[in-house]
Design an enzyme around this catalytic site. Structure first.
Site: not given
Ligand code: NOJ
Length: 540
Positions: A267, A327-328, A208, A26, A106
Site C-alpha cells: 500500500e 477499508h479507507d 501498510d 460469539n 497485514d
Molecule cells: C493505511 C491503512 O490502510 C489505514 O487504515 C491506517 O489508518 C493507516 N495506514 C495507518 O496505519
C-alpha cells in the site's frame, strides 16, 4: 505482449476481509476468526455456488489498543483476544488452505502502537537500549518541533515527551510512533516477524504504507504546496519515498521467495502508477495497489486513461493490481452507483475482473454494499472524530456485512460494533444467493468464468476504442484464447465504434447481462449495447 510467467498472485482473485465486520461467532458484536472460518464456503467451496476467490487478506488482527482500529499494533506475533487466539488462526489457515484459499496478513511496519513493549522500553530513558528503535529528536534550535512535518491524520507529526524532553515522530496518531528503519536491529526484528508468519504457513503480506518506512536522514522541512489540510499543504519530499526503501524491498522479496510461492502487495501512501513502477517488479515488491484507478469518476474515458497509464508505467516483472474499494475509501457503489446501483455494480465488477492484473475485492462489494450512515456519537475512526462534519471518517465503509435479514443481519446475535447498513434487509447474502440476477450471482459468474479463461487471467490488454464516450471495449488475448469485453457505463443504449474490424472471427457470448450464453454475434466495427449492458464474448 502476453505475460508468460504465470503465478498464482498474478492470476488469482483476492478478497479483503475487515475482520471486525465480517462475522461474529460469539455474540460480542465484533467479527472474529471463528466467524471467518464459519463463512469460508461463501468465499470458495470449490463450486460456482461460492464466490470462488483464491486468496484473502485480513486487515490487522493483532493485539492492539485499537486507537487506529488495529493499525496500531502492540504485538506482531499474537492475536487480539477480540478476534480469537493463535490456535483459532491456525485452524482458519488450515481450513482456508483446504479450500484452496491462500491467506495474507497485514503487516503494519511503519509504526507500532505506543503500547508495544518496544516503544514502552524506548521511551523509558534517553539511554534505553531501544531508544533508537523509534525516531526521537531534540526540539529545533528555535524551539518547538524539530521540523514542519505533519501527521496524515491531522496536526503536527511530533509529540513532546515530558519525561525525556524530546519529541518522537508519528506519521499517523500520537499513539502510533514510527519505527526507525535505519536501525539494523529494527529491521532484523521486523524480518523476524515476517518469518514468524511465513513459518506458520501464510502465503504473503499486505504491507501498510510501505513507502513511508524511511524519512530523510537530515530531517529537512517539506516544501509547501496548495492544499486544504495541514498534511495536504506540503510536498512530501522528506517524510516518505526515500532511496533506502529499494534495498529493503529486495531483502523482503528474497525472504518471500526463499519460502516459495509467497508474495507481498504494497500500500503506497499517496501512490500512483509511476511510484508503483519504481517499487514493484523483479527483486522488488510483487504488487502495489493502483489507487489512481480508485480516484476516477464514473466515465469510461477516465478509466481507460488510468488503465493505459498503469500499463505504460509497468517495469520488467511488474504486474497491474486493481481495486475499487477498501477499508479507507468510500465504497465504489457510493461513488458510482447513483440511481443505478445494481447495474453499475455489475459493470464495475465486470471491468475489475476482466482487466489485465490482479483484482482485489473488498468484503461486501459482492452484494453491492454502499457506505453506511454513522451518527456522530458512534464514530470510532479518529480522523472522523477530528474532522466531522467535513469528513465523516472511515466507519461508513467498515460497517458489518449482512448475511441475512434477521435482526443482527446474521452478522451477530449481539449488538454490532458499528450499525448495519439501513438497507441490509435487501442487501444481504441470503437475499441474493438464489437470485440469478443478483449482484452476488454476477460476481460468482465472473470469477468462475475468469478461472476458465486463460485470456482473462493472463492475456494482453488491447483497447478497441481510442476515445471512449459511452463504454469500454477491449480484447484480452493469450496464446490460447481471445476474449472481447464490452461495457456500457450509462443508462442509454450505446453504439461503440471500434478502431478495428472484428468481422474475421465469430464471437460467442460467454457471459452477459443481456445476452444468453453461447449466443453468437457477428461483429464488424460496431458494438450495440443495451443500457448498462455487460457483454463478454470469446472468438471462435
Ligand atoms: C493505511 C491503512 O490502510 C489505514 O487504515 C491506517 O489508518 C493507516 N495506514 C495507518 O496505519
Amino acid at each position: 505482449m502476453e505475460d508468460s510467467s504465470s503465478n498464482w498472485w498474478r492470476e488469482g482473485v483476492f478478497y479483503q476481509i475487515y475482520p471486525r465486520s465480517f462475522a461474529d461467532s460469539n455474540g460480542d458484536g465484533n467479527g472474529d476468526l471463528q466467524g471467518i472460518l464459519a463463512h469460508l464456503d461463501h468465499l470458495n467451496d470449490g463450486t460456482p455456488n461460492s464466490l470462488g476467490v483464491d486468496a484473502i487478506w485480513l486487515s490487522p488482527i493483532y493485539p492492539s489498543p485499537m486507537h487506529d482500529l488495529g493499525y496500531d499494533v502492540a504485538d506482531y506475533c499474537d492475536i487480539h483476544p477480540m478476534f480469537g487466539s493463535l490456535a483459532d488462526f491456525d485452524a482458519l489457515l488450515q481450513a482456508a488452505h483446504q479450500r484452496g484459499i491462500r491467506l495474507l496478513m497485514d503487516l503494519v511496519f511503519n509504526h507500532t502502537s505506543d503500547q508495544h513493549p518496544w516503544f514502552q522500553e524506548s521511551r523509558l530513558s534517553r539511554h534505553s537500549p531501544k531508544r533508537d528503535w523509534y525516531i526521537w529528536r531534540d526540539p529545533s534550535p528555535r524551539g518547538g518541533a524539530p521540523n514542519n512535518w505533519q501527521s496524515v491524520f491531522g496536526g503536527r507529526a511530533w509529540e513532546w515527551d515530558e519525561t525525556n524532553q524530546q519529541y518522537y515522530y508519528h506519521m499517523f496518531l500520537p499513539q502510533q510512533p514510527d519505527l526507525n528503519w535505519r536501525n539494523p536491529q529494527v529491521r532484523q526484528a521486523l524480518f523476524d516477524v515476517m518469518r514468524f508468519w511465513l513459518e506458520r504457513g501464510v502465503d504473503g503480506f499486505r504491507l501498510d504504507v510501505v513507502n513511508a518506512y524511511f524519512k530523510d536522514a537530515l530531517f529537512r522541512d517539506n516544501p509547501p504546496r496548495l492544499g486544504l489540510r495541514g498534511y495536504d499543504r506540503q510536498k512530501h519530499l522528506y517524510d516518505k519515498d526515500q532511496p533506502e526503501l529499494l534495498e529493503v524491498y529486495a531483502q523482503m522479496r528474497q525472504l518471500l521467495d526463499s519460502y516459495g510461492e509467497r508474495m507481498c502487495v504494497g500500500e503506497m501512501l499517496n501512490g500512483n502508477p509511476e511510484m508503483n513502477a519504481r517499487y514493484c517488479g523483479d527483486r522488488k515488491l510483487n504488487l502495489a495497489f493502483d489507487f489512481n484507478f480508485t480516484r476516477q469518476p464514473w466515465h469510461p474515458a477516465a478509466f481507460q486513461r488510468a488503465i493505459l497509464r498503469n500499463e505504460a508505467s509497468l517495469p520488467p516483472g511488474g504486474w497491474p493490481c486493481y481495486t475499487l474499494s477498501n477499508h479507507d475509501i468510500s465504497r465504489h457503489l457510493s461513488r458510482y452507483g447513483g440511481r443505478y446501483p445494481k447495474e453499475r455494480a455489475k459493470v464495475a465488477a465486470a471491468m475489475l475482473l476482466t482487466l489485465r492484473g490482479t483484482p482485489f475485492l473488498y468484503q461486501g462489494e459482492e452484494i453491492g454494499m454502499r457506505d453506511g450512515k454513522i451518527p456522530y456519537s458512534m464514530i470510532q475512526d479518529p480522523p472522523g472524530k477530528r474532522y466531522y462534519p467535513f469528513y465523516k471518517g472511515r466507519d461508513p465503509v467498515r460497517t458489518p456485512i449482512a448475511w441475512d435479514a434477521s435482526p443482527g443481519g446474521g452478522f451477530t446475535t449481539g449488538k454490532p460494533w458499528l450499525p448495519l447498513n439501513q438497507d441490509y434487509r435487501q442487501v444481504n447474502v441470503a437475499a441474493q444467493r438464489d437470485d440469478p440476477d443478483s449482484v452476488f450471482s454476477f460476481y460468482r459468474k465472473l470469477i468462475w468464468l475468469r478461472k476458465d479463461c486463460p485470456a482473462l487471467r493472463r492475456g494482453a490488454f488491447e483497447p478497441l476504442i481510442q476515445r471512449p464516450r459511452d463504454g469500454l471495449a477491449y480484447l484480452r488475448r493469450s496464446q490460447e484464447q481471445t476474449v472481447l469485453v464490452a461495457l456500457n457505463f450509462f443508462a442509454l443504449p450505446a453504439t461503440l465504434r471500434l478502431e478495428v474490424d472484428l468481422s474475421a472471427q465469430k464471437w460467442r457470448t460467454i457471459l452477459g447481462t443481456h445476452r444468453a450464453r453461447d449466443e453468437a454475434v457477428a461483429l464488424e466495427q460496431t458494438i450495440w449495447l443495451a443500457p448498462h449492458e455487460v457483454w463478454i464474448a470469446e472468438a471462435n
